[in-house]
Scaffold this active site. Structure first.
Site, short mmCIF file in Angstrom:
data_model
loop_
_atom_site.label_atom_id
_atom_site.label_comp_id
_atom_site.label_asym_id
_atom_site.label_seq_id
_atom_site.Cartn_x
_atom_site.Cartn_y
_atom_site.Cartn_z
N ASP A 313 21.24 13.03 -32.89
CA ASP A 313 22.10 13.36 -34.03
C ASP A 313 22.61 12.10 -34.72
O ASP A 313 22.88 11.08 -34.07
CB ASP A 313 23.28 14.20 -33.53
CG ASP A 313 24.20 14.65 -34.65
OD1 ASP A 313 23.72 15.41 -35.52
OD2 ASP A 313 25.37 14.23 -34.67
N GLU A 366 17.46 12.53 -36.40
CA GLU A 366 18.09 13.11 -37.59
C GLU A 366 18.57 11.91 -38.41
O GLU A 366 19.67 11.40 -38.21
CB GLU A 366 19.25 14.03 -37.22
CG GLU A 366 19.78 14.80 -38.43
CD GLU A 366 21.29 14.65 -38.65
OE1 GLU A 366 21.77 15.15 -39.67
OE2 GLU A 366 21.97 14.03 -37.81
#
Length: 632
Positions: A313, A366
């Site tokens: 993330d 990401e």
């Protein structure tokens, strides 16, 4: 000899103690014939450390820990015969200024169910894995990017709510296993991506503000219950990707922030160590013990829990020192730039290590910027991720899809632009949870027009997405047309499947997913122009896109035609690559998808009639917002 040896300390200090979770934390062991628990914690700035818990009535002085001093790295250790599996505990940190900090164990294998914040002693795992075949096949995946990957992103706590009110309405990991696997297999997804597994205190963070990097959240059961879920999915042929958050951590008093009274896991300079926008702390990627903490966490999920990949993330926030910061809130690197060179080195280390030790495991970034070579080799200056989320494609796609069809002709390039940079990275096309929360509307609600048009638009959009090069990710609920925005507090609106529009959309997406898995042309050559060819990328006035996906052996290639306007064409002509018969395998106007076609011609023989700059073409009745997929 205690639990933590000089060799352990040396490796920890080099960021190469890859099994650190087997040493740090709480571990049931036998010492001098007596069974108890070894506790180990890293707290170099502490004046003293005690371990407190249910085994000593939370007495703050009865179990003072010994500081290991050869060498002195600030590791405290204690063997506690009275401690037993299942009991809660914390570390009490005495700071040099006389303060007391009550901290959860950073390496705990399990935590107390929130709102409690203590760690829980766990017995040595005895789970008997049954996924040997899956693991053997995973290790054979040399060219993983040539395999199909269609990911179902799932937040376990809100996928479905248990009909009883016990346990906050959550299904346990074991209860979730069969129903989730049944759904994923039926729909045709290849992987699930699980949100919010690493332990976290606040439900509203969805698991992105982690306090337990080594603990599956106790909301849904025990670590062995989580193993059962992964094992069961593997036995059903489903890969599992886990969200992993090494970018930042929250300031909760029991967590990592100022762990021993001073910045320890975070950068000491707040200009490097804090996200002003998020109110969280940033890991110190230049400190070996911190890097080892994160590397050990990643390896534990993969090697102990058999996870098939980590979706990392907020990678951009790690790569850029000025991410989300105003002038004066950040410090340039040694060369005066905004790149976090320590984070770059960290990524190269961890990605090379994990992919080298665990063949077939994928590391997914990401990453929302144009940082070069995110999936490039380290030798070529890359970060060595397996895949990158294609956020640029996602934004362009949604911008186009939200438009009234009349205005789409002026935005035609939004749908074609991603192919201009497709070869630069290995991409996953994503329509994730982030796009259907916080007043962004659900996918269905983003679509223009009345109800019927919304469904047709969405079918056309999903078809374009599935045909476009890149692996796929779709967030739960969007495959049947969830109307409400997603909320972690309630389950998906499964009752919508009783409505024909929603059930027809679900059937359509299901058929798309099975076509994707069936035909290698859809996934074999995602990162090469050898696998894709525009037939007509410039039909902006009519809002129609046509393209071909190609397999390596030239068999069963696929022709896609997608109409994004409400205009129907009785004899739409499209250029084709050869004279082979084209068989219609997907027609959005089919009655089973809510259309009016009960019988449609299936086989189409190309005619020598120039179209789209091609010598041969086929004619086909193309409905308003209609899509067609042909195999040839």
């Amino acid at each position: 000899m205690g639990n933590f040896s000089e060799l352990d300390m040396y490796l920890f200090g080099q960021a190469t103690h890859y099994d650190i979770y087997k040493k740090m934390g709480a571990h049931v062991q036998t010492k001098d014939g007596i069974e108890g628990v070894y506790f180990d914690v890293w707290a170099p700035h502490a004046a003293a450390v005690a371990v407190i818990g249910e085994f000593n009535g939370w007495n703050e002085t009865s179990h003072m820990m010994e500081r290991l001093v050869e060498p002195d790295m600030g590791i405290y250790e204690l063997f506690v015969p009275e401690a037993k599996p299942g009991q809660l505990y914390k570390f009490l940190i005495y700071t040099p200024d006389g303060g007391k900090l009550y901290k959860a164990d950073p390496y705990a294998a399990m935590a107390e169910v929130r709102p409690g914040t203590a760690s829980r002693i766990v017995a040595p795992f005895s789970y008997a894995w049954q996924d040997d075949n899956w693991m053997k096949e995973r290790r054979k995946q040399e060219n993983f990017w040539e395999q199909p990957m269609s990911i179902y992103e799932v937040h376990p706590g809100s996928w479905k709510k248990h009909p009883t009110a016990e346990n906050d309405g959550f299904y346990s990991y074991r209860q979730l296993a069969e129903s989730l696997a049944d759904y994923v297999c039926d729909m045709g997804y290849t992987h699930v991506e699980l949100m919010g597994i690493s332990e976290y205190p606040y439900d509203g963070s969805w698991g992105y503000q982690v306090t337990g990097y080594y603990a599956p959240t106790s909301r849904y059961g025990s670590p062995e219950d989580f193993m059962y879920l992964i094992d069961y999915l593997h036995q059903r042929g489903i890969g599992v990707i886990l969200d992993w958050v090494p970018a930042h951590f929250p300031k909760d008093a029991h967590g990592l922030a100022d762990f021993d009274g001073q910045p320890l896991y975070e950068y000491a300079d707040p200009r490097k160590g804090e996200h002003p926008e998020w109110g969280t702390k940033i890991f110190d990627y230049g400190k070996n013990e911190v890097k080892n903490f994160l590397i050990g966490s990643a390896l534990m999920w993969i090697e102990q829990y058999h996870i098939d990949g980590l979706r990392v993330d907020a990678v951009a926030s790690m790569l850029y020192l000025d991410y989300g910061k105003e002038p004066g809130q950040w410090v340039p690197n040694q060369f005066g730039g905004n790149e976090n060179l320590e984070a770059v080195e960290f990524f190269r280390h961890i990605n090379t290590l994990i992919r080298g030790r665990n063949k077939g495991v994928v590391m997914v970034a990401e990453e929302s910027t144009a940082w070069p070579k995110v999936t490039g080799d380290v030798e070529d200056g890359g970060l060595n991720f397996s895949y990158k989320w294609n956020m640029g494609w996602m934004h362009d796609f949604l911008d186009y899809m939200k438009l009234d069809p009349y205005f789409r002709k002026d935005n035609h390039s939004k749908m074609t632009f991603a192919m201009s940079y497709n070869e630069y990275e290995r991409y996953i096309l994503v329509l994730s949870h982030d796009e259907v929360v916080h007043l962004k509307c659900s996918m269905l609600s983003k679509m223009p027009g009345l109800e019927g048009d919304k469904f047709k638009n969405l079918k056309a959009g999903y078809t374009f997405m599935m045909g476009h090069p890149g692996k796929k990710l779709l967030f739960m609920g969007q495959d049947f047309g969830q109307i409400q925005e997603w909320s972690e507090e309630r389950e998906l609106d499964w009752y919508l499947l009783d409505n024909p529009n929603h059930s027809h959309l679900s059937t359509f997406v299901k058929d798309l997913l099975h076509i994707y898995k069936k035909y290698p042309a859809m996934y074999e050559q995602d990162v090469s122009w050898a696998g894709f060819e525009w037939i007509n990328a410039n039909d902006s006035y009519r809002g129609i896109f046509s393209f071909v996906r190609k397999s390596k052996n030239g068999k069963n290639d696929l022709l896609f035609v997608c109409n994004f306007t409400p205009v129907a064409y009785d004899d739409y002509r499209v250029g084709v690559l050869n004279q082979r018969k084209h068989k219609l395998i997907l027609n959005s106007e089919d009655a089973k998808y809510g259309g009016t076609d009960t019988k449609r011609q299936v086989s189409y023989t190309p005619k020598r009639q120039e179209c789209d700059g091609r010598e041969y073409s086929i004619g086909y009745p193309l409905p308003a917002y209609g899509v067609a997929v042909f195999v040839f």
